[in-house]
Design a protein around this motif. Structure first.
Motif, PDB file in Angstrom:
ATOM      1  N   GLN A 194     -51.501  26.776  83.072  1.00  5.58           N
ATOM      2  CA  GLN A 194     -50.132  26.856  82.554  1.00  5.58           C
ATOM      3  C   GLN A 194     -49.524  28.224  82.830  1.00  5.58           C
ATOM      4  N   HIS A 195     -50.320  29.267  82.673  1.00  2.76           N
ATOM      5  CA  HIS A 195     -49.829  30.628  82.925  1.00  2.76           C
ATOM      6  C   HIS A 195     -49.466  30.801  84.393  1.00  2.76           C
ATOM      7  N   VAL A 196     -50.318  30.309  85.284  1.00  5.04           N
ATOM      8  CA  VAL A 196     -50.035  30.420  86.724  1.00  5.04           C
ATOM      9  C   VAL A 196     -48.747  29.687  87.074  1.00  5.04           C
ATOM     10  N   ARG A 197     -48.542  28.524  86.472  1.00  5.23           N
ATOM     11  CA  ARG A 197     -47.364  27.708  86.798  1.00  5.23           C
ATOM     12  C   ARG A 197     -46.059  28.342  86.302  1.00  5.23           C
ATOM     13  N   GLU A 198     -46.142  29.362  85.478  1.00  6.71           N
ATOM     14  CA  GLU A 198     -44.931  30.056  85.050  1.00  6.71           C
ATOM     15  C   GLU A 198     -44.372  30.959  86.148  1.00  6.71           C
ATOM     16  N   TYR A 199     -45.153  31.135  87.216  1.00  5.88           N
ATOM     17  CA  TYR A 199     -44.722  31.972  88.339  1.00  5.88           C
ATOM     18  C   TYR A 199     -44.495  31.105  89.576  1.00  5.88           C
ATOM     19  N   GLU A 200     -43.893  31.689  90.571  1.00  8.04           N
ATOM     20  CA  GLU A 200     -43.644  30.967  91.823  1.00  8.04           C
ATOM     21  C   GLU A 200     -44.906  30.987  92.676  1.00  8.04           C
ATOM     22  N   VAL A 201     -45.833  30.155  92.279  1.00  9.40           N
ATOM     23  CA  VAL A 201     -47.109  30.038  92.986  1.00  9.40           C
ATOM     24  C   VAL A 201     -47.256  28.608  93.489  1.00  9.40           C
ATOM     25  N   GLU A 202     -47.577  28.456  94.752  1.00 10.38           N
ATOM     26  CA  GLU A 202     -47.838  27.130  95.325  1.00 10.38           C
ATOM     27  C   GLU A 202     -49.270  26.737  94.967  1.00 10.38           C
ATOM     28  N   ILE A 203     -49.426  25.733  94.094  1.00  9.99           N
ATOM     29  CA  ILE A 203     -50.748  25.293  93.652  1.00  9.99           C
ATOM     30  C   ILE A 203     -51.151  24.048  94.426  1.00  9.99           C
ATOM     31  N   LEU A 204     -52.287  24.121  95.086  1.00 12.04           N
ATOM     32  CA  LEU A 204     -52.819  23.008  95.869  1.00 12.04           C
ATOM     33  C   LEU A 204     -54.170  22.633  95.269  1.00 12.04           C
ATOM     34  N   ASN A 205     -54.174  21.583  94.456  1.00 12.58           N
ATOM     35  CA  ASN A 205     -55.392  21.174  93.768  1.00 12.58           C
ATOM     36  C   ASN A 205     -56.170  20.169  94.603  1.00 12.58           C
ATOM     37  N   LEU A 206     -57.441  19.985  94.264  1.00 13.46           N
ATOM     38  CA  LEU A 206     -58.335  19.038  94.945  1.00 13.46           C
ATOM     39  C   LEU A 206     -58.501  19.366  96.424  1.00 13.46           C
ATOM     40  N   GLN A 207     -58.477  20.654  96.743  1.00 14.83           N
ATOM     41  CA  GLN A 207     -58.597  21.075  98.131  1.00 14.83           C
ATOM     42  C   GLN A 207     -59.863  21.911  98.306  1.00 14.83           C
ATOM     43  N   ARG A 208     -60.787  21.416  99.114  1.00 13.48           N
ATOM     44  CA  ARG A 208     -62.061  22.114  99.350  1.00 13.48           C
ATOM     45  C   ARG A 208     -62.015  22.849 100.675  1.00 13.48           C
ATOM     46  N   ALA A 209     -62.168  24.161 100.618  1.00 16.13           N
ATOM     47  CA  ALA A 209     -62.172  24.988 101.824  1.00 16.13           C
ATOM     48  C   ALA A 209     -63.485  24.793 102.569  1.00 16.13           C
ATOM     49  N   VAL A 210     -63.406  24.713 103.908  1.00 14.99           N
ATOM     50  CA  VAL A 210     -64.608  24.483 104.706  1.00 14.99           C
ATOM     51  C   VAL A 210     -64.817  25.538 105.793  1.00 14.99           C
ATOM     52  N   LYS A 211     -63.776  26.334 106.082  1.00 15.74           N
ATOM     53  CA  LYS A 211     -63.945  27.335 107.146  1.00 15.74           C
ATOM     54  C   LYS A 211     -62.935  28.460 106.980  1.00 15.74           C
TER      55      LYS A 211
END
Length: 529
Positions: free
Chosen positions: A275-292
């Motif tokens: 909730q705190h992060v969403r109070e700012y202009e941050v692009e949130i990309l959930n369910l994303q697993r980094a591989v490289k």
């Protein structure tokens, strides 16, 4: 059933109900039915929009109750008493059935409404499970939004015969149309993504169209959330890509050493972080697993499991850690079939049974103490020659009559009958002898493993697989920083991860102002035009 303080609090919540809520209860003369009737009567007294009636459909679980609203096709049921961690699920269900708008992204709501098919979900929970409410609440909301989604939340401890018949040995366990759909914590986005087969491709397309970030945070735990907030406050383009926002905090029960907050619980803290992060202009990309991770002179690229890539001038790695596994034969085959990692969640399912706890540190000894009050017998197995837990915990453990402590013991295999755990073998490290212990459950509590396998050969890692960082959070790759439990910073604590996330973010900003901004590539320039 409800004390006066809880009634006062609940009454304030129920004032938000805007349409009638009908509760239909299936009860008999048993004590649990009596408790349920008392609970529902207390709730009905607190709002003139809520009514309760008793009616038992053929085949209905008893005791149970369903929620609906006249003119709305809603199939949402609680089988058993939704108390403990699930009381919040009941309150939210009352509000949402009563027309109170959910706090969910509009895009997710539309995605749920658009699901095509008939979905009958059953979720087995325990009242002590902190992972279960997310799943129950997500499926309840889906049942409110889409008439083709039906959900029953089942208290596994109350319906033990059903749990045994289906061999449910881990909560939450979710069935869809009679088949196992998933186990463990799942949010609404993750559930919908499994049902909506085109979601991953749409996400990949959207990510591929994004402009370059100034700071891209990989990971959404305490370190990642803090890093994102500190970056966004600088007014620079910030993104967070995470497998699950909240990270391992979501699996934490009681938190009593978070300074200025005497007590909280992991899921509550994780929700507050997001909730705190969403109070700012941050692009949130959930369910994303980094591989490289692909370093570059001016821009770092991160590739993800869905095939998409994101580009950023700086990257902060905050991928955290996960429970360490024994890595012995049978462990993978019997995971969630007797092999478990959360005694608070799954302990009630082993009532009256024999279990083992692997690990003699604080986590292992605390787990053994908790389980001893539920199960018939606990065998604690420690590799070292002595327990490593605090003395006060060891004294408590040794005072329990139904606990056996084995030291200098190395677990060698998990045994089972093909369906569930039946025992384990261990080696006496002093004699080399192999012994067998017959039991029904094994709780693994042997520490953490950093989520860094995907970074091997790109950034320097310690022999334990932790990302090597300097005093500023800088890794061996220019422009790439790291923070939290995935790094070499000692003491894996939430409060330390928060500070390290802030430090890494400030260091990334310092790196940005000391290096010239590269020109946008042609593709990004076309997108921006």
């Amino acid at each position: 059933m409800l004390d006066s303080a809880m009634k006062t609090q609940l009454k304030a919540y129920l004032e938000r109900v805007v349409r009638p809520v009908e509760i239909t209860a299936a009860v008999d003369g048993g004590p649990k039915s009596k408790e349920m009737s008392e609970l529902l009567a207390d709730i009905a007294e607190l709002s003139d929009k809520i009514t309760v009636r008793e009616h038992q459909e053929p085949g209905a679980r008893v005791p149970s109750f369903s929620l609906s609203s006249p003119g709305h096709d809603i199939s949402l049921t609680f089988a058993g008493l939704p108390m403990g961690h699930e009381f919040t699920s009941l309150v939210l269900a009352l509000l949402q059935v009563g027309g109170y708008p959910p706090k969910v992204e509009e895009a997710v709501i539309e995605q749920v409404k658009a699901l095509d098919g008939d979905f009958v979900f059953e979720t087995y929970f325990s009242q002590s499970c902190q992972n279960c409410p997310d799943v129950v609440q997500a499926l309840n909301l889906m049942a409110v939004l889409n008439p083709r989604v039906k959900h029953v939340a089942v208290d596994g401890a109350l319906f033990q015969a059903e749990v045994d018949a289906r061999q449910v040995m881990s909560v939450p366990t979710v069935y869809l149309n009679g088949e196992v759909f998933g186990q463990g914590r799942m949010g609404i986005e993750e559930i919908v993504a499994k049902l909506d087969t085109g979601a991953a491709a749409r996400d990949a397309k959207r990510m591929g169209e994004m402009n370059r970030f100034d700071v891209l945070v990989v990971g959404g735990g305490p370190a990642g959330a803090t890093a994102a907030i500190y970056a966004a406050r600088k007014g620079i383009r910030t993104g967070v890509a995470a497998e699950r926002f909240g990270g391992q905090v979501l699996d934490t029960m009681a938190i009593e050493n978070f300074i200025s907050v005497p007590y909280t619980e992991g899921p509550k803290l994780a929700a507050a972080l997001e909730q705190h992060v969403r109070e700012y202009e941050v692009e949130i990309l959930n369910l994303q697993r980094a591989v490289k991770l692909v370093p570059g002179k001016d821009v770092v690229e991160v590739e993800f499991a869905n095939g998409a890539s994101l580009r950023s001038r700086t990257v902060i790695l905050a991928t955290g850690a996960r429970w360490r596994q024994m890595n012995v034969p049978g462990e993978d085959a019997y995971r969630n079939k007797g092999v478990a990692y959360c005694p608070h969640c799954d302990g009630p399912l082993f009532k009256g049974k024999r279990v083992a706890v692997i690990g003699g540190g604080n986590s292992g000894v605390e787990a053994a103490i908790d389980l001893a009050g539920i199960v018939s017998h606990v065998t604690l197995i420690e590799f070292d020659s002595q327990l490593r837990a605090d003395d006060v915990l060891q004294r408590k453990l040794k005072s329990l009559a139904n606990v056996t402590i084995l030291t200098s013991a190395r677990t060698t295999e998990v045994l089972g009958d093909g369906q569930k755990v039946s025992g384990l073998t261990y080696e006496n490290r002093n004699t080399g002898d192999i012994h067998t212990v017959e039991l029904e459950g094994i709780f693994v509590q042997i520490g953490l493993l950093p989520n860094t396998e995907w970074l091997k050969g790109v950034v320097d890692l310690s022999p334990r697989g932790e990302i090597v960082v300097d005093a500023h959070g800088q890794t061996s790759v220019p422009g790439v920083f790291a923070a939290g439990d995935c790094t070499t910073v000692p003491y894996k604590q939430i409060v330390i991860a928060l500070g390290e996330g802030a430090k890494a973010s400030l260091s990334a900003f310092d790196h940005l102002i000391r290096t010239s901004a590269p020109a946008e590539d042609k593709e990004a320039a076309v997108r921006a035009a």
